[in-house]
Design a protein around this motif. Sequence first.
Motif, PDB file in Angstrom:
ATOM      1  N   THR A   1       0.853  -1.178   0.000  1.00 21.62           N
ATOM      2  CA  THR A   1       0.000   0.000   0.000  1.00 21.62           C
ATOM      3  C   THR A   1       0.899   1.242   0.000  1.00 21.62           C
ATOM      4  OG1 THR A   1      -0.124   0.064   2.420  1.00 21.62           O
ATOM      5  CG2 THR A   1      -1.841  -1.160   1.250  1.00 21.62           C
ATOM      6  N   LYS A   2       0.365   2.307  -0.569  1.00 16.11           N
ATOM      7  CA  LYS A   2       1.083   3.576  -0.583  1.00 16.11           C
ATOM      8  C   LYS A   2       0.076   4.695  -0.371  1.00 16.11           C
ATOM      9  CE  LYS A   2       4.285   6.412  -3.294  1.00 16.11           C
ATOM     10  NZ  LYS A   2       5.039   6.520  -4.567  1.00 16.11           N
ATOM     11  N   ALA A   3       0.305   5.497   0.668  1.00 17.28           N
ATOM     12  CA  ALA A   3      -0.613   6.580   1.000  1.00 17.28           C
ATOM     13  C   ALA A   3       0.132   7.909   1.013  1.00 17.28           C
ATOM     14  CB  ALA A   3      -1.256   6.332   2.359  1.00 17.28           C
ATOM     15  N   ARG A   4      -0.444   8.889   0.361  1.00 19.91           N
ATOM     16  CA  ARG A   4       0.046  10.269   0.452  1.00 19.91           C
ATOM     17  C   ARG A   4      -0.875  10.993   1.437  1.00 19.91           C
ATOM     18  NH1 ARG A   4       3.927  11.682  -3.103  1.00 19.91           N
ATOM     19  NH2 ARG A   4       4.304  10.271  -4.861  1.00 19.91           N
ATOM     20  N   VAL A   5      -0.369  11.148   2.641  1.00 19.64           N
ATOM     21  CA  VAL A   5      -1.187  11.688   3.722  1.00 19.64           C
ATOM     22  C   VAL A   5      -1.129  13.221   3.718  1.00 19.64           C
ATOM     23  CG1 VAL A   5      -1.577  11.705   6.217  1.00 19.64           C
ATOM     24  CG2 VAL A   5      -0.717   9.639   5.093  1.00 19.64           C
ATOM     25  N   THR A   6      -2.300  13.840   3.721  1.00 15.25           N
ATOM     26  CA  THR A   6      -2.378  15.299   3.840  1.00 15.25           C
ATOM     27  C   THR A   6      -2.329  15.722   5.298  1.00 15.25           C
ATOM     28  OG1 THR A   6      -3.731  15.371   1.837  1.00 15.25           O
ATOM     29  CG2 THR A   6      -3.731  17.340   3.224  1.00 15.25           C
ATOM     30  N   ARG A   7      -3.100  15.049   6.149  1.00 16.47           N
ATOM     31  CA  ARG A   7      -3.088  15.301   7.595  1.00 16.47           C
ATOM     32  C   ARG A   7      -3.615  14.066   8.308  1.00 16.47           C
ATOM     33  NH1 ARG A   7      -2.928  19.743  10.932  1.00 16.47           N
ATOM     34  NH2 ARG A   7      -2.946  21.120   9.108  1.00 16.47           N
ATOM     35  N   ASP A   8      -2.908  13.616   9.353  1.00 15.40           N
ATOM     36  CA  ASP A   8      -3.379  12.454  10.108  1.00 15.40           C
ATOM     37  C   ASP A   8      -4.005  12.888  11.436  1.00 15.40           C
ATOM     38  OD1 ASP A   8      -1.289  13.063  11.831  1.00 15.40           O
ATOM     39  OD2 ASP A   8      -0.012  11.405  11.179  1.00 15.40           O
ATOM     40  N   VAL A   9      -4.423  11.897  12.226  1.00 13.00           N
ATOM     41  CA  VAL A   9      -5.136  12.173  13.473  1.00 13.00           C
ATOM     42  C   VAL A   9      -4.255  12.898  14.485  1.00 13.00           C
ATOM     43  CG1 VAL A   9      -4.519   9.944  14.478  1.00 13.00           C
ATOM     44  CG2 VAL A   9      -6.615  11.116  15.238  1.00 13.00           C
ATOM     45  N   ALA A  10      -2.932  12.747  14.399  1.00 16.48           N
ATOM     46  CA  ALA A  10      -2.013  13.424  15.317  1.00 16.48           C
ATOM     47  C   ALA A  10      -1.628  14.820  14.850  1.00 16.48           C
ATOM     48  CB  ALA A  10      -0.759  12.573  15.501  1.00 16.48           C
ATOM     49  N   GLY A  11      -2.121  15.229  13.686  1.00 21.13           N
ATOM     50  CA  GLY A  11      -1.812  16.547  13.156  1.00 21.13           C
ATOM     51  C   GLY A  11      -0.608  16.594  12.250  1.00 21.13           C
ATOM     52  N   ASN A  12       0.052  15.446  12.015  1.00 20.56           N
ATOM     53  CA  ASN A  12       1.184  15.413  11.091  1.00 20.56           C
ATOM     54  C   ASN A  12       0.690  15.635   9.663  1.00 20.56           C
ATOM     55  OD1 ASN A  12       3.062  14.689  13.186  1.00 20.56           O
ATOM     56  ND2 ASN A  12       2.207  12.623  13.102  1.00 20.56           N
ATOM     57  N   VAL A  13       1.472  16.354   8.869  1.00 19.93           N
ATOM     58  CA  VAL A  13       1.015  16.719   7.528  1.00 19.93           C
ATOM     59  C   VAL A  13       2.048  16.326   6.474  1.00 19.93           C
ATOM     60  CG1 VAL A  13      -0.425  18.615   8.355  1.00 19.93           C
ATOM     61  CG2 VAL A  13       1.960  19.056   7.736  1.00 19.93           C
ATOM     62  N   ALA A  14       1.537  16.099   5.264  1.00 19.24           N
ATOM     63  CA  ALA A  14       2.351  15.952   4.042  1.00 19.24           C
ATOM     64  C   ALA A  14       3.479  14.933   4.179  1.00 19.24           C
ATOM     65  CB  ALA A  14       2.895  17.300   3.611  1.00 19.24           C
TER      66      ALA A  14
END
Length: 212
Positions: free
Chosen positions: A173-186
């Motif tokens: 799997t490969k995910a480009r995360v914009t913002r996660d539940v902890a507030g981490n971005v990009a």
Amino acid sequence: MPRMKQFLTVSLLLTLVTPAFSQTKESPADQGKRDWKKVDLSNRSSDHLMFQFGYTGWTGVPDSIHTGGFSRSFNTYFLFDFPFRSDPRLSVGVGVGVGTDNVFFEHTTIDLKDSQQIKFRRDTITQYKRYKLASAYFEAPLELRWAKDPEHMNKSLKFAVGLKLGLPIDLHTKARVTRDVAGNVAYVLKEKDRKFANNFRAAATARVGFGN
């Protein structure tokens, strides 16, 4: 009597000439036949390098799995072509290559590390720019081919039916995360484990085309 002699002479000539014409004239069944064994295939080109690009879709997907975006496949193969000696319009194509599939999802996370089964979870909290499940297979295609003009394959009408067999070489799997539940971005998140990939796959194929 002179006329009778002329008549007999002409009749005799016609009797001798007619069999000669009947021996040289081709019947309708023989007309159009070609000695395929004498065809020059020295400049033959025949789909030795083949690229495929297409849409990938899953059937019977439950409501808990949310696919989205343009899921796609990209395959590349190198094949050898073996024309039939009796009729080079027919040939067998055999080769090797790699087939890849990329299936995209929306509001879904996939767990490949579970010990029992691959798990799809609904996720509306983490924001993804893109999330995909990618697989790659080592494949061996086999085709029965027909070409209208085997001497000029780059200008010929062609058909092929076949089968391709595959063994897994990658699943991740490969995910480009914009913002996660902890507030981490990009950031990019990858998970790789092929234990849930199909151990073997087979697909029927059919192609029709003209020229290259």
